[in-house]
Design an enzyme around this catalytic site. Structure first.
Site, short mmCIF file in Angstrom:
data_model
loop_
_atom_site.label_atom_id
_atom_site.label_comp_id
_atom_site.label_asym_id
_atom_site.label_seq_id
_atom_site.Cartn_x
_atom_site.Cartn_y
_atom_site.Cartn_z
N SER A 1 38.64 -24.20 5.14
CA SER A 1 37.40 -25.51 4.02
C SER A 1 38.63 -24.74 3.45
CB SER A 1 36.23 -24.85 4.17
OG SER A 1 35.70 -26.31 4.04
N ASP B 1 34.63 -32.49 13.52
CA ASP B 1 34.81 -31.89 11.93
C ASP B 1 34.84 -33.11 11.08
OD1 ASP B 1 34.25 -30.71 9.73
OD2 ASP B 1 36.53 -29.56 9.58
N HIS C 1 34.10 -27.82 12.27
CA HIS C 1 34.99 -26.87 11.11
C HIS C 1 34.91 -25.39 11.64
CE1 HIS C 1 35.11 -27.89 6.92
NE2 HIS C 1 34.48 -27.01 6.43
#
Lengths: 488, 488
Positions: free
Chosen positions: A182, A421, A446
């Site tokens: 991320s 995601d 994710h």
């Protein structure tokens, strides 16, 4: 199959949220829910250290020479040692306390086992136990104390710490592979791009480095959320899409808010329908973002929505979905989501991490809500006294036309994504060159690949991780060949 | 052959001094001598503009949002236009007022003619007319106002200005080639490395990017100075080498300083023999660094030393060399060289540009003078109230093991050098990859290739420039092929 508790899901959401919707920073509250779990104990082989960092790497004012203690955690259990060319896996910490990150990202331990790697986790400045000015309260006092909180400073922290540590360990021959998920994945890839002399490769999981400026359509995030629901169940998608109108309709009735509070079993009377809509929206968004096996969050919601007794109306169905997704509590605390001046990530979105996520009418299952830079800027000024620099990330790190720019420049980067995601919309989904590659799965969401592998993992996930291992094997072969040629 | 005046030589020395000897910043005074020439008028096609830059790109304190006016100069005379892929040659300004740089670096105008290029010269912050805080006096007031003066801020200035300018000109398809000499050459190469999305290539002339930390032997600079003299004349070299002992011997006599003052026709009585030794040393150093045709500065000095009447003693010969090198003035102003708090370059060496240039006994024609970081640090603290960060440049930009680091990373950089240039010791003299290449000449010295070409240029210089043009032609072919493939 191990069924995770809802508490775990919240924790998970907190760990790997890179990049909140900038309008309302919807993940902020979720993150704060897990504070008590942050300091959980790690196994004894994870040893904590502190490194003295300068406050500002790019400025020579007296104040810039002030220092703070940056936490890092090492695990040498699997390491081949300084006199080998065993790699150092550096986890580039992101917008969280470091401890839950370590617990979450177990795939790195697998990599260390396989490659005899040293594990080095570095906490990002202004998170967890790495607070300038001595305490979180002091660090977050105002924009003068928060001013040193930026991605470029964080990357320079990593460069300085790693360089010093390698010298102290006499591990100059051990190549560094940066890993993160991320926002931490963005940092890992940017670290390879900006500090190739420190990081030999980077593995960036679910890193939406293209969700800046005008590179990615603003609506793309919520288009994927909507697609995740629609692919799961057309009727579920339709129900949610219609629910906003229903909420507004009921809210406009006499005692409408009271009625909505009853339908959705809120713990406190609603002050506005916005509170309810925000809570529902973040619920859907989290479900899509973490729609990973074995939890299948979107399916859970849609099963409840679609499976409500015949004759249940739209709001009743949506309320059933809400209940199912958070483990059917006796009542729901709902809040309007706003930027918080206690949130480090909100500071980051208010300065440089300006992801213009919004959406127009009829593109998603949500009500239209275009990204409004003017409003966003005003919120940031009101809250932090700071003005966002919306073009800075692309100026500093690029992003436009990334294939042309990097295909003959750079090497050794994995951009991994799961297409469920919503942030994958801003990820690198195309190979840039033979060694700057995209590895994605249709089904993952994710940061799934970074999680601790489990025997119940589906084949496509096992295969994704195998591909990543193969690529790193290739890097190591290249590295060792170069090293051997130097020794000869 | 045009004979340049000594005043021109001083100007030239001022223009392309990248990196002074850090012990005494010997070039500082020379630079100040030419202030009056800085604002000379350029031809009308060079048009001056100002760009509003933030004071600090990497920090979000309120003060960081203050701005200053950065001067840049454009020449569109040769440009193919925004709707072509004609390149933009960006001169990455260095430690000087921009105007004399433009006058000096005429080869870039040749390149623009040949490639239909836009010429864009950007002045480095804190030099010339690009002063934060409104004036040089305010900008240089103390370490709090000087704190924003760093190479990383300068590179970010360039990135931001270029990105904005290309957008305003609708010239997004025009590739940027960064060009600079000496410190400006370092900036050009670092700019390509750090901002590949802004600069498609870099041409770095005489850029000693490896003269940091422990990468290059500390004595290497003065070893080359000595070699330049020795290659020119063994007896000249011997005379200079013996002269220091003679100076010390005479200085120790009663009225020794008076005697030395007479021998060297100083305008004022000497306060110390150090004044004389420093003045002689910088004279030799400049002669070597700019030992380019048609001036042949080292030959001039050695001819005078060797050609003194039979029976002239060592000091008499050295004095004759001194006279010859500066145009036989009626008397010499000699000074001990010290860091100056009015010198921008001295600030830069006192913060990050810490080149550990020194030399031990018996390695050079000079007296031993090892680099002493402790003393240097103390001088900087006393003068500027700032502590050098001697490892920062290699942490931020690399340098160690550069071939391994960059051979599969980066592309499109020319490192040009002349081996008579003492700074070439810290230059890149080996091809790193097929497109990160070293182009050097045995005979040239500092930044010679950037100078305006002249019909009297020797073949080896013409050939060096032809090679550079060929390489840039290759970049443009690659760029146009990529562009064409995108349009198709």
């Amino acid at each position: 199959m191990v069924q995770q508790s809802p508490a775990f899901l919240l924790l998970l959401a907190a760990i790997c949220v890179s990049a909140a919707h900038p309008k309302t920073a919807r993940f902020g509250m979720v993150r704060r829910l897990v504070t008590s779990e942050n300091e959980a104990v790690l196994p004894a082989e994870f040893v904590t250290y502190y490194y003295t960092q300068p406050l500002d790497h790019f400025n020579y004012k007296p104040e810039s020479y002030s220092t703070f203690q940056q936490r890092y955690i090492m695990n040498t259990k699997f390491w081949g040692g300084a006199n080998t060319s065993s790699p150092i896996f550096v986890y580039t910490g992101d917008e969280s306390n470091l401890i839950p990150l370590i617990r979450f990202a177990g795939f790195i331990v697998d990599l260390a086992t396989r490659f005899n790697g040293l594990l080095l986790y570095i906490e990002h400045r202004y998170y967890g136990d790495s607070m300038p000015f001595g305490s979180e309260a002091e660090a977050f006092r105002n924009s003068s104390t928060l001013g040193f909180f930026s991605s470029t400073q964080a990357l320079a922290d990593y460069a300085q710490l790693i360089t010093d540590l390698k010298r102290n360990l006499s591990a100059e021959n051990c190549p560094v592979i940066a890993i993160g998920g991320s926002y931490g994945g963005m940092l890992a890839s940017w670290f390879r791009l900006k500090y190739p002399h420190v990081a030999f490769g980077a593995f960036a999981s679910s890193a939406p480095i293209l969700y800046f400026d005008d590179i990615t359509p603003q609506n793309a995030y919520h288009v994927i959320v909507s697609k995740d629901f629609r692919d799961t169940s057309e009727s579920c998608y339709d129900t949610i899409k219609q629910s906003w109108f229903e909420i507004d309709r009921v809210a406009a009735e006499p005692d409408g808010l009271l009625k909505l509070g009853q339908i959705f079993t809120t713990c406190m009377p609603l002050n506005s329908s916005q509170e309810l809509r925000d809570s529902l929206e973040i619920n859907y968004v989290i479900a899509a973002q973490y729609d990973n096996p074995p939890d299948n969050l979107v399916s859970n919601i849609c099963s409840a929505i679609d499976g409500a007794p015949l004759g249940t109306d739209i709001l009743g169905r949506v309320a059933a979905g809400f209940n199912a997704s958070v483990g059917a509590p006796s009542c729901h605390y709902v809040h309007e989501f706003r930027l918080s001046n206690l949130s480090g990530w909100d500071w980051q979105t208010c300065t440089e991490m300006v992801m213009p996520i919004g959406y127009g009418a009829n593109e998603t299952m949500f009500q239209a809500s275009p990204f409004d830079l003017g409003n966003f800027t005003k919120s940031c000024q009101d809250l932090f006294g700071v003005t966002p620099r919306p073009h800075w990330i692309t100026t500093e790190f690029g992003g436009h036309d990334i294939k042309s720019v990097l295909e003959n420049f750079s090497s050794n980067i994995i951009f991994s994504n799961g297409l469920r995601d919503p942030y994958s919309a801003g990820g690198v989904l195309q190979n840039i060159s033979s060694s700057v590659v995209a590895v994605y799965t249709e089904k993952g969401a994710h940061c799934l690949d970074l999680q601790t592998p489990s025997p119940s993992d589906p084949d496509w996930l096992v295969s994704q991780r195998d591909t990543e291992i193969e690529i790193i094997l290739g890097w190591m072969a290249e590295y060792n060949a170069t090293l051997a040629s130097k020794i000869v």
